[in-house]
Design an enzyme around this catalytic site. Structure first.
Site, PDB file in Angstrom:
ATOM      1  CB  SER A 104      -0.937   0.001   1.216  1.00 28.62           C
ATOM      2  OG  SER A 104      -1.851  -1.080   1.148  1.00 28.62           O
ATOM      3  CG  HIS A 134      -2.676   2.467   3.852  1.00 30.99           C
ATOM      4  ND1 HIS A 134      -2.240   1.546   4.799  1.00 30.99           N
ATOM      5  CD2 HIS A 134      -3.486   1.781   3.002  1.00 30.99           C
ATOM      6  CE1 HIS A 134      -2.769   0.365   4.532  1.00 30.99           C
ATOM      7  NE2 HIS A 134      -3.531   0.477   3.448  1.00 30.99           N
TER       8      HIS A 134
END
Length: 372
Positions: free
Chosen positions: A246, A311
């Protein structure tokens, strides 16, 4: 006639005194009279380049760059000033294109905000080298997931299986000395849903970006997001392990979205507002799901679940460093002061994170869960 012979002929007949400038009209007549192998689109660009010149001349070096499919910074600045428009219509009006060329045109309108850039990319694009980096990363992630899924007989929430976290690819705070784990965690995933989300974005956004900007820039951006993700977790969520790509995916997505926003008027991709809203909703939902799994796991687990900080770190890398990369199509990054500032900032962060991992855990007395 090869390219070197063409350039020699041009210099001998059009610039015998080595002034460094060539008349475009004379050059065009030379092309037609000798049937020289010059792409008509490049001739159009050459004429466009000379339209802002009072004497109707173009620099010999710019002509060399044009024939060699290289764009000098002066060429791009000349086109960007708005005085040198191409005589043809926009690229969307091109007819009779094959399937692949239509796909290349689609990529040009998805990624590039300027019509000149889009046309330049369309006419000089070559199929070799293909966008192999994002395809190879995605394929490797799928193979690794299938191997562990078949071995553990588990396809969702794989991190809840004790054998899964014993993988030498997973980042775990107890194995910080094994430096390769700060990168290789990108090949492991929580489950099928996380892999599917990352693979879809990598192929839909990463492949077009790599086609336009090249393997070096996009691989650097992706890996910078991955590395920043693991190092950020090691600083801000010191007990948590980490899996998934991610960090790199969010670096690509945030860079592309930021580039679209910064060049909103010039982007011609269809339904751009709707697509941006959907992308932000999907990315936010994925972050929310990662937060939920980290702090409210649905099943009992032997230790902390993977962190969500990768993220956010990837998004920061994309908005800062990635935006600079995507705005510099066909221009050297080394010539931009902002690029060196970003590299210095990123290098400073890496240095700080290395010292943090060496000293901070012991000084703060962090209670690290035992490594599997």
């Amino acid at each position: 006639m090869d390219r070197s012979s063409l350039l020699q002929l041009i210099q001998e007949q059009l610039d015998p005194e080595n002034t460094g400038f060539i008349g475009v009209e004379t050059f065009a007549s030379l092309v037609h009279s000798h049937e020289l192998p010059l792409d008509p689109a490049k001739l159009d660009m050459l004429v466009a380049l000379a339209q802002g010149n009072d004497e109707g001349q173009v620099c010999y070096q710019e002509l060399v760059d044009l024939i060699s499919s290289k764009r000098s910074s002066s060429f791009k600045r000349a086109i960007a000033n708005g005085q040198r428009a191409l005589p043809r219509d926009v690229l969307l009006d091109e007819t009779g294109l094959g399937i692949y060329k239509r796909f290349v045109r689609y990529v040009a309108y998805e990624i590039l905000p300027c019509e000149m850039d889009r046309r330049w990319y369309f006419y000089q694009h070559r199929t070799c080298p293909p966008p192999v980096f994002m395809a190879a990363v995605t394929l490797t992630q799928i193979i690794v997931f299938l191997c562990y899924g078949a071995r553990l007989n588990k396809w969702v929430l794989q991190t809840y299986h004790p054998e899964y976290m014993k993988s030498p690819l997973v980042y775990h705070p107890g194995h910080r000395a094994r430096a390769w784990r700060f990168l290789t965690y990108m090949f492991m995933h929580v489950g099928l849903e996380q892999l599917g989300f990352n693979a879809l974005l990598q192929l839909m956004i990463g492949v077009p970006l790599e086609m336009v900007h090249g393997i070096l820039r996009i691989s650097f951006l992706y890996l910078a997001g991955v590395l920043a993700g693991s190092l950020t977790v090691s600083i801000t969520d010191m007990r948590a392990p980490l899996v998934g790509g991610s960090g790199g995916v969010y670096a690509l997505c945030s860079a592309h979205l930021a580039n679209v926003v910064m060049n909103w008027a010039g982007m011609r991709c269809p339904y751009k507002l709707l697509r941006m809203v959907l992308a932000l909703v999907c990315m936010s939902s994925e972050v929310g799901r990662a937060v939920w799994l980290r702090f409210s796991p649905p099943l009992p687990a032997s230790g902390p679940q993977p962190s969500f900080m990768a993220h956010l770190a990837g998004a920061i890398v994309g908005i800062s460093m990635g935006l600079t990369i995507l705005r510099s199509y066909e221009e050297s990054l080394q010539d931009q002061c902002g690029w060196w500032v970003l590299l210095l900032s990123y290098g400073t962060f890496l240095l700080f994170a290395v010292f943090w991992n060496i000293f901070a855990y012991d000084l703060l007395g962090a209670q690290i869960p035992p490594p599997p």
